[in-house]
Design a protein around this motif. Sequence first.
Motif, short mmCIF file in Angstrom:
data_model
loop_
_atom_site.label_atom_id
_atom_site.label_comp_id
_atom_site.label_asym_id
_atom_site.label_seq_id
_atom_site.Cartn_x
_atom_site.Cartn_y
_atom_site.Cartn_z
N MET A 1 29.04 -39.89 36.48
CA MET A 1 30.02 -39.40 35.52
C MET A 1 29.47 -39.46 34.09
N LEU A 2 28.69 -40.49 33.80
CA LEU A 2 28.13 -40.59 32.46
C LEU A 2 27.14 -39.48 32.17
N ARG A 3 26.40 -39.06 33.18
CA ARG A 3 25.44 -37.96 32.97
C ARG A 3 26.17 -36.65 32.66
N ILE A 4 27.32 -36.44 33.26
CA ILE A 4 28.09 -35.23 32.99
C ILE A 4 28.62 -35.25 31.56
N TYR A 8 28.58 -34.94 25.32
CA TYR A 8 29.82 -34.91 24.56
C TYR A 8 30.19 -36.26 23.97
N ILE A 9 29.44 -37.31 24.23
CA ILE A 9 29.77 -38.64 23.72
C ILE A 9 28.55 -39.23 23.03
N THR A 10 28.82 -40.27 22.28
CA THR A 10 27.73 -41.00 21.61
C THR A 10 28.09 -42.47 21.59
N TRP A 11 27.10 -43.31 21.44
CA TRP A 11 27.35 -44.74 21.33
C TRP A 11 26.33 -45.34 20.40
N GLY A 12 26.58 -46.54 19.99
CA GLY A 12 25.68 -47.21 19.06
C GLY A 12 26.37 -47.42 17.72
N TYR A 13 25.59 -47.81 16.74
CA TYR A 13 26.10 -48.08 15.41
C TYR A 13 26.03 -46.81 14.55
N PRO A 14 27.09 -46.51 13.79
CA PRO A 14 27.04 -45.34 12.90
C PRO A 14 26.25 -45.66 11.64
N LEU A 89 36.72 -30.88 29.03
CA LEU A 89 37.00 -32.05 29.84
C LEU A 89 38.47 -32.12 30.26
N ALA A 90 39.37 -31.63 29.41
CA ALA A 90 40.79 -31.64 29.75
C ALA A 90 41.09 -30.66 30.88
N GLN A 91 40.36 -29.57 30.98
CA GLN A 91 40.58 -28.58 32.04
C GLN A 91 40.08 -29.09 33.37
#
Length: 93
Positions: A1-4, A8-14, A89-91
């Motif tokens: 699921m994370l690969r999909i 569209y997502i990001t993580w870490g420090y801004p 993602l909502a669809q």
Amino acid sequence: MLRIAEPYITWGYPNLKSVRELICKRGIVKHNHQRVPISENFVIERKLRKAHDIQCVDYLAREIFNVGSHFKKASNFLRSFKLNTNRWLAQED
């Protein structure tokens, strides 16, 4: 699921630039029991300048990014960000 979802997502420090852009784009403050978008520095200057020496969006972003001495007041001044859901993602649901 994370690969999909990875594109569209990001993580870490801004970084400081990202924090400033997020405050400018999505920043909302509570003023006279109403939600007011941060469209100009007047809103910030009126509430935080005298007591906390925060007079513009740059100072507010720097205070939040560096977790300065007035971090609690600065973060409480901002309301929660409301982000839009991704339509793709909502669809899928």
